[in-house]
Design a protein around this motif. Structure first.
Motif, PDB file in Angstrom:
ATOM      1  N   ALA A  79       0.896  -1.190   0.000  1.00 54.80           N
ATOM      2  CA  ALA A  79       0.001   0.000   0.032  1.00 54.80           C
ATOM      3  C   ALA A  79       0.946   1.129  -0.001  1.00 54.80           C
ATOM      4  N   ARG A  80       2.222   1.114  -0.206  1.00 57.29           N
ATOM      5  CA  ARG A  80       3.023   2.295  -0.149  1.00 57.29           C
ATOM      6  C   ARG A  80       3.345   2.786  -1.641  1.00 57.29           C
ATOM      7  N   LYS A  81       2.876   2.194  -2.498  1.00 57.40           N
ATOM      8  CA  LYS A  81       2.985   2.752  -3.584  1.00 57.40           C
ATOM      9  C   LYS A  81       1.816   2.350  -4.791  1.00 57.40           C
ATOM     10  N   GLY A  82       2.082   2.723  -5.905  1.00 58.67           N
ATOM     11  CA  GLY A  82       1.164   2.237  -6.929  1.00 58.67           C
ATOM     12  C   GLY A  82      -0.376   2.654  -6.839  1.00 58.67           C
ATOM     13  N   GLU A  83      -1.181   1.690  -7.301  1.00 53.98           N
ATOM     14  CA  GLU A  83      -2.816   2.091  -7.094  1.00 53.98           C
ATOM     15  C   GLU A  83      -3.270   2.458  -5.919  1.00 53.98           C
ATOM     16  N   ILE A  84      -2.954   1.434  -4.864  1.00 51.71           N
ATOM     17  CA  ILE A  84      -3.445   1.722  -3.362  1.00 51.71           C
ATOM     18  C   ILE A  84      -2.937   2.750  -2.823  1.00 51.71           C
ATOM     19  N   ALA A  85      -1.548   3.336  -2.904  1.00 48.93           N
ATOM     20  CA  ALA A  85      -1.051   4.446  -2.404  1.00 48.93           C
ATOM     21  C   ALA A  85      -1.904   5.872  -2.765  1.00 48.93           C
TER      22      ALA A  85
END
Length: 400
Positions: free
Chosen positions: A285-291
């Protein structure tokens, strides 16, 4: 020979018929459509998905014939469950479950059907004096006089072929259920409490129970804060998580857990660097779509207009809980539970008793069958009109 005796002598699945074709399912459902009731259970997997993966359906009708209890393999290629869905919607046949919620959710999601009429033996057992959320194993022992083989309790139901032990375990969930249903149904008729169970089942048969809208997902996140702004951020984060998990059919906790949502609602990160400082945020969750989705959700919560801020739903402006009164209500609940033979938690929870003791009378224990069983006396106790006294080993209510 009764089904109970036959189960004890031959075991709960002496033939272990497994249905693998639509034609076989049509034949069983056609026969079952003239039965007074159908016992139902499912086996499923949900560890890696948002929606439950249906792996097995167990069905039984009254009787001792070889095909009175069957397994249905929904993983078999070419098997359509339409005949089963038609049977589940047949209102002339009572559908009997134990702890029905997850089973009903599966049928609602998979087939768009709510089994009606429905009877839940766990709820009926709580009304009939078997305690809080009594387990199926306990009812099998106390009512059917049998013991369950627990060796297959934790098993991968998606793997094929199924072993004989798995099949025996699965079929026992519906064969013994016939005796349990007949016993509890008779008990309810004798006590006049069938309407109590029907009232409890209203939530289970309401389609809205199984329609999880992302906009309402925040209500399942437990937070102590009553700040509208904090709740708005929680709402937006939970909305993003729910939509993301549903779209990809993954467990919501694989996206982000509740404790991380609460942390982000408190820290309110606005940049990727600030987001990554979170201690509870998982690596994915620290990068990409989720972040990016989490940052957008926090921003949306911060920018929510004041007139659209959510409320906790907890009563405001009420008096503080009167601890002495709350204690008396607990004594009353215990006395009423013993007198009626109904599980305490079914009548009222501890938090509901505190609400009543704080002067909030808009709660479930003061409605429906609970009001007659407990609520009227609870209100009398709160007003000082009624009092409690010990008489031997029991507690009785009397006019103050």
């Amino acid at each position: 020979m009764s089904a109970q005796i036959l189960n004890q002598v031959l075991g709960p699945c002496f033939e272990m018929i497994t249905i693998t074709t639509t034609q076989e399912l049509e034949a069983f459902c056609g026969k079952a459509s003239s039965a007074p009731y159908l016992t139902v259970d499912t086996e499923f997997m949900r560890e890696r998905t948002y929606y439950s993966k249906l792996c097995l359906v167990q069905l039984a009708v009254p009787g001792t014939s070889e095909d009175a209890a069957v397994l249905v393999d929904p993983l078999e290629d070419g098997l359509a469950l339409d005949p089963l869905y038609e049977l589940l919607g047949n209102r002339s046949v009572t559908k009997v479950f134990h702890a029905a919620r997850q089973d009903v959710e599966i049928f609602f999601v998979e087939g768009g059907i709510i089994p009606l009429p429905l009877f839940d033996t766990q709820v009926a057992a709580m009304v009939a004096g078997f305690g809080d959320q009594v387990g199926y194993e306990t009812l099998v022992r106390k009512i059917a006089g049998a013991e369950l083989d627990k060796s297959s309790r934790f098993t991968d139901w998606s793997r094929r072929p199924l072993s004989n032990a798995q099949k025996r375990y699965a079929l026992a969930d519906v064969t013994h259920l016939r005796d349990i249903y007949e016993h509890l149904s008779a008990e309810l008729d004798a006590s006049g409490r069938r309407s109590w169970v029907e009232e409890e089942l209203a939530l289970l048969v309401d389609p809205a129970t199984y329609e999880i809208e992302p906009e309402e997902a925040w209500r399942r996140v437990k937070t102590r804060s009553e700040s509208g702004r904090h709740l708005a951020i929680v709402r937006e984060l939970a909305r993003f998580r729910e939509a993301y998990a549903k779209d990809r059919n993954i467990p919501r906790n694989r996206v982000i857990k509740d404790d991380a949502i609460l942390e982000l609602a408190s820290t309110r990160p606005q940049t990727m660097e600030q987001l990554c400082r979170s201690r509870r945020l998982p690596r994915n969750a620290r990068k990409g779509e989720i972040a990016n989705g989490l940052l957008a959700a926090v921003k949306a919560g911060i920018e929510t207009p004041d007139d659209r801020l959510p409320r906790s739903g907890r009563p405001h402006g009420q008096a503080q809980v009167n601890p002495a009164l709350a204690s008396l209500l607990r004594v009353l609940l215990n006395a009423k539970s013993e007198e009626l033979g109904v599980a305490q938690k079914l009548i009222a929870t501890s938090s509901e008793l505190d609400e009543i003791a704080a002067g909030n009378y808009d709660c479930q224990p003061l409605t429906g069958w609970r009001r007659k069983a407990f609520g009227e006396d609870a209100l009398g106790l709160c007003s000082g009109r009624l009092a409690l006294r010990a008489r031997g080993t029991s507690v009785e209510v009397f006019e103050a």
